[in-house]
Enzyme design. Structure first.
Site, PDB file in Angstrom:
ATOM      1  N   LYS A   1     -17.067  15.893  46.376  1.00 26.82           N
ATOM      2  CA  LYS A   1     -17.610  16.140  45.033  1.00 26.82           C
ATOM      3  C   LYS A   1     -17.592  14.858  44.199  1.00 26.82           C
ATOM      4  O   LYS A   1     -18.565  14.538  43.509  1.00 26.82           O
ATOM      5  CB  LYS A   1     -16.803  17.257  44.341  1.00 26.82           C
ATOM      6  CG  LYS A   1     -17.055  18.629  44.990  1.00 26.82           C
ATOM      7  CD  LYS A   1     -16.055  19.693  44.563  1.00 26.82           C
ATOM      8  CE  LYS A   1     -16.251  20.972  45.377  1.00 26.82           C
ATOM      9  NZ  LYS A   1     -15.222  22.000  45.125  1.00 26.82           N
TER      10      LYS A   1
ATOM     11  N   ASP B   1     -18.098  25.846  37.890  1.00 25.59           N
ATOM     12  CA  ASP B   1     -17.954  26.594  39.146  1.00 25.59           C
ATOM     13  C   ASP B   1     -18.501  28.016  38.997  1.00 25.59           C
ATOM     14  O   ASP B   1     -18.665  28.730  39.986  1.00 25.59           O
ATOM     15  CB  ASP B   1     -16.469  26.670  39.551  1.00 25.59           C
ATOM     16  CG  ASP B   1     -16.151  25.753  40.727  1.00 25.59           C
ATOM     17  OD1 ASP B   1     -17.092  25.368  41.450  1.00 25.59           O
ATOM     18  OD2 ASP B   1     -14.961  25.437  40.919  1.00 25.59           O
TER      19      ASP B   1
ATOM     20  N   GLN C   1      -9.799  23.131  41.767  1.00 26.24           N
ATOM     21  CA  GLN C   1      -9.998  23.348  43.201  1.00 26.24           C
ATOM     22  C   GLN C   1      -9.033  24.425  43.711  1.00 26.24           C
ATOM     23  O   GLN C   1      -7.825  24.364  43.474  1.00 26.24           O
ATOM     24  CB  GLN C   1      -9.772  22.023  43.957  1.00 26.24           C
ATOM     25  CG  GLN C   1     -10.058  22.080  45.442  1.00 26.24           C
ATOM     26  CD  GLN C   1     -11.537  22.323  45.768  1.00 26.24           C
ATOM     27  OE1 GLN C   1     -12.420  21.753  45.161  1.00 26.24           O
ATOM     28  NE2 GLN C   1     -11.791  23.195  46.732  1.00 26.24           N
TER      29      GLN C   1
END
Ligand code: NAP
Length: 299
Positions: free
Chosen positions: A59, A126, A103
């Site tokens: 990412k 997200d 994460q």
């Protein structure tokens, strides 16, 4: 006897993701040329889980590629929940950050739901916050969870019709199966499908998959979907990425999808490989969401 040769097309997620990254780079250049600062994505990583380190690394690298700024906050896995919630609040209030991700997985002593709920919906690139999931369900513009968004981008790129089709999604997780099923059943260009969601309690799964024009396999069980479970001409999207021991690899493992590729591919009209299918699209979808967050800021 009738013989015919089916032309199976391999869906190239790597190539599609590179093309979208080029479009994002152009958008970033236009955005900054108008006097805006570049989009800025932050990532919180707790602990040293191998998979998580790899994903976050991808990412951050992707951000650099398209001209985004990125910030990685990497903490020991012994931090407290309170400490993490405080870091989330700092990012919520930091005007230099457009969007951020936490994460997963988090260490067991930290309540992941509580942390994800603390992320400001406007910065939740997200798409995990209930506000954004709710908007998705209502068909309103929002940040869509990156993997399902990436799947729809692939379907769109290859002009795969979803309207009126039977779609079977195997898996109902909050990050893949459930949002994918909502997206594909919504009234939209890559929606309007009749969607069946299957899970570990589904009986006669094969009966369901054999009816499917499109199968999305997202259960995390290597080579689960076999040739006899798929009808001729189906489109198969393999989301699974399980690390299995492989001594021939320098890393000691290889990534296995949820589809028994050699058996299933010859029956398909389209199929995604693992790796190189859905994975790269997940990263690029996160970039798209971050670009959107920056454009929403519109300074
Ligand atoms: P998850 O949270 O573990 O969910 C798995 C789902 O599969 C659950 O809904 C479970 O049912 C269902 N399931 C398990 N065994 C089943 C069976 N035998 N038959 C039917 N359904 C079954 O997993 P996830 O986070 O959604 O991830 C799924 C896979 O995708 C994993 O391999 C993950 O690594 C991969 N993934 C890849 C990407 C990418 O970018 N390529 C992104 C995210 C995830 P229950 O609900 O009944 O337990």
């Amino acid at each position: 006897m009738n013989f015919y040769i089916r032309t199976m097309k391999l869906i190239d997620g790597k190539a599609v993701s590179e093309a979208i990254k080029n479009q994002i780079t152009d958008s970033v250049n236009q955005f900054t040329a108008r006097g805006n600062r570049a989009p800025h994505l932050a990532a919180i990583l707790v602990g040293n889980d191998g998979g998580s380190l790899t994903y976050v690394g991808h990412k951050v690298k992707a951000c650099e590629q398209v001209g985004f700024k990125s910030t990685l906050l990497h903490f020991d896995d012994n931090i407290t929940e309170e400490f993490l919630l405080n870091e989330v609040e700092n990012l919520n209030n930091n005007n230099e950050i457009d969007g951020f991700i936490v994460q997963l997985p988090l260490p067991k002593h930290i309540n992941a739901d509580k942390v994800l709920l603390a992320v400001k919906p406007e910065k939740d690139v997200d798409g995990f916050h209930p506000v954004n999931v709710g908007k998705l369900t209502l068909g309103l513009p929002t940040f869509v969870s990156a993997t399902p968004l990436g799947i729809t981008k692939l379907l769109e790129h290859y002009n795969i019709e979803t309207s009126g089709k039977n779609v079977v999604v195997i898996g109902r997780s909050n990050i893949v199966g459930r949002p994918a099923s909502i997206l594909l059943s919504n009234q939209s260009k890559t929606g309007n499908a009749t969607v069946t969601v299957c899970h570990s309690k589904t009986q006669n799964l094969k009966e369901q998959t054999l009816r499917a024009d499109i199968i999305i396999a997202a259960l995390g069980k290597p080579e689960f979907l076999t040739g006899e479970m798929v009808k001729e001409g189906a489109v198969v999207i393999d989301v699974g990425t399980t690390r299995v021991a492989d001594t021939s690899k320098k890393s000691g493992f290889s990534l296995k999808g949820d589809v028994k590729f050699d058996e299933v591919a010859p029956k398909c009209s389209y199929i995604t490989p693992v790796p190189g299918g859905v994975g790269p699209m997940t990263v690029v979808s996160l970039l798209l969401n971050t670009l959107q967050a920056a454009q929403n800021r519109g300074n």
